[in-house]
Design a protein around this motif. Structure first.
Motif, PDB file in Angstrom:
ATOM      1  N   ASN A  10       0.709  -1.445  -0.541  1.00 11.95           N
ATOM      2  CA  ASN A  10      -0.031  -0.244  -0.030  1.00 11.95           C
ATOM      3  C   ASN A  10       0.921   1.587  -0.100  1.00 11.95           C
ATOM      4  O   ASN A  10       0.559   2.194   0.837  1.00 11.95           O
ATOM      5  CB  ASN A  10      -0.730   0.218   1.633  1.00 11.95           C
ATOM      6  N   ASN A  12       1.498   4.694  -1.551  1.00  9.80           N
ATOM      7  CA  ASN A  12       0.604   5.575  -2.255  1.00  9.80           C
ATOM      8  C   ASN A  12       2.284   7.308  -2.418  1.00  9.80           C
ATOM      9  O   ASN A  12       2.267   7.809  -0.876  1.00  9.80           O
ATOM     10  CB  ASN A  12      -0.329   6.382  -1.342  1.00  9.80           C
ATOM     11  N   SER A  14       2.226  11.232  -4.114  1.00  4.56           N
ATOM     12  CA  SER A  14       1.367  12.097  -5.398  1.00  4.56           C
ATOM     13  C   SER A  14       2.343  13.812  -4.944  1.00  4.56           C
ATOM     14  O   SER A  14       2.127  13.974  -3.891  1.00  4.56           O
ATOM     15  CB  SER A  14       0.394  11.631  -4.818  1.00  4.56           C
ATOM     16  N   ILE A  19       0.880  11.201 -10.048  1.00  5.61           N
ATOM     17  CA  ILE A  19       0.855  10.475  -9.058  1.00  5.61           C
ATOM     18  C   ILE A  19       2.378   9.537  -9.197  1.00  5.61           C
ATOM     19  O   ILE A  19       2.309   8.747 -10.415  1.00  5.61           O
ATOM     20  CB  ILE A  19      -0.411   9.725  -9.414  1.00  5.61           C
ATOM     21  N   LYS A  22       0.443   4.512  -6.893  1.00  8.61           N
ATOM     22  CA  LYS A  22      -1.261   4.207  -5.944  1.00  8.61           C
ATOM     23  C   LYS A  22      -1.207   2.815  -5.681  1.00  8.61           C
ATOM     24  O   LYS A  22      -0.896   1.579  -6.712  1.00  8.61           O
ATOM     25  CB  LYS A  22      -2.077   4.653  -7.102  1.00  8.61           C
ATOM     26  N   ASP A  23      -1.707   2.710  -3.844  1.00 11.55           N
ATOM     27  CA  ASP A  23      -1.780   0.758  -3.846  1.00 11.55           C
ATOM     28  C   ASP A  23      -0.612   0.062  -4.137  1.00 11.55           C
ATOM     29  O   ASP A  23      -0.346  -1.310  -4.828  1.00 11.55           O
ATOM     30  CB  ASP A  23      -2.411   0.703  -4.306  1.00 11.55           C
ATOM     31  N   ASN A  57       4.826   8.175   3.614  1.00  8.33           N
ATOM     32  CA  ASN A  57       3.167   7.226   3.053  1.00  8.33           C
ATOM     33  C   ASN A  57       2.629   8.350   2.468  1.00  8.33           C
ATOM     34  O   ASN A  57       1.476   9.015   3.594  1.00  8.33           O
ATOM     35  CB  ASN A  57       3.350   6.332   2.641  1.00  8.33           C
TER      36      ASN A  57
END
Length: 225
Positions: A10, A12, A14, A19, A22-23, A57
């Motif tokens: 997980n 993440n 941005s 981005i 993402k996951d 994160n």
């Protein structure tokens, strides 16, 4: 023998509308050199900073590798200029060993990277290649389970790069560590990486995982990036 993996899930990240992750999930192999290969600017260093806990994160808090103990080998050596080579090395372990152990360990690792005869020198007296060898010795002498390398050979000439990478492999032959090594240089990845993770796309994905024992050529890997 089953390979032990270190899982991070997980991820993440941005920056504005850009981005990066993402996951994103990744599993590193314990006691092996895990090479992260991808084009310049694809987010490799950002990944290192997240998994080591340097940057946070986005969203939920994740399990990083920080609690396992991390040694960093950066692109630049970050040696303290007013300390000798020996003093730079001893500085990182003075809280972990007694003085007698520190002296023995310092001599051992400086000898392994071929700079024992320079231990009384100050960093400004050394070439870039010798400084980077000291950088490697400093990372290995620290009692960590994880060694993170962020393009550490980027500014080293070809001749010294080969010497330093051989030094690195010789140390790993003597003591196993989990290494996470970022590069955009395919030849470096092929020489050092036991597992090669090829990153790409946006948001970033693991496009391929290569066992370096697969007799691939440089051109084969290049096509996968």
């Amino acid at each position: 023998m089953e390979e032990v993996k270190l899982s991070i899930k997980n991820i993440n990240k941005s920056y504005g509308r850009n981005i990066i992750f993402k996951d994103f999930n990744i599993e590193f192999y314990e006691n092996k050199v895990n090479c992260i290969l991808g084009k310049s600017g694809c987010g490799k260093s950002t990944l290192l900073n997240i998994i080591s806990g340097i940057i946070k994160n986005d969203g939920i808090e994740i399990n990083t590798l920080k609690d396992l103990g991390i040694s960093y080998i950066f692109q630049d050596d970050r040696l303290i200029e007013w300390l000798t080579v020996e003093e730079n090395i001893k500085l990182v372990i003075k809280k972990h060993y007694n003085n007698n152990e520190i002296d023995k360990l310092c001599d051992k690792y400086l000898d392994l990277v071929g700079v024992y005869n320079h231990k009384k020198y100050y960093p400004q007296m050394l070439s870039g290649g010798l400084r980077q060898r000291v950088n490697i010795a400093r990372a290995f002498i620290y009692p960590s389970r994880i060694i993170i390398m962020d393009e550490p050979f980027k500014s080293i000439d070809v001749k010294n790069k080969k010497i330093i990478m051989n030094n690195f492999k010789e140390i790993l032959d003597k003591e196993k560590r989990t290494v996470i090594f970022v590069t955009h240089d395919i030849e470096e990845a092929m020489f050092l990486g036991e597992k090669i993770f090829i990153l790409g796309n946006k948001p970033i994905q693991v496009k391929n995982i290569i066992n370096n024992g697969n007799n691939l050529k440089k051109e084969d890997i290049s096509m996968l990036i």
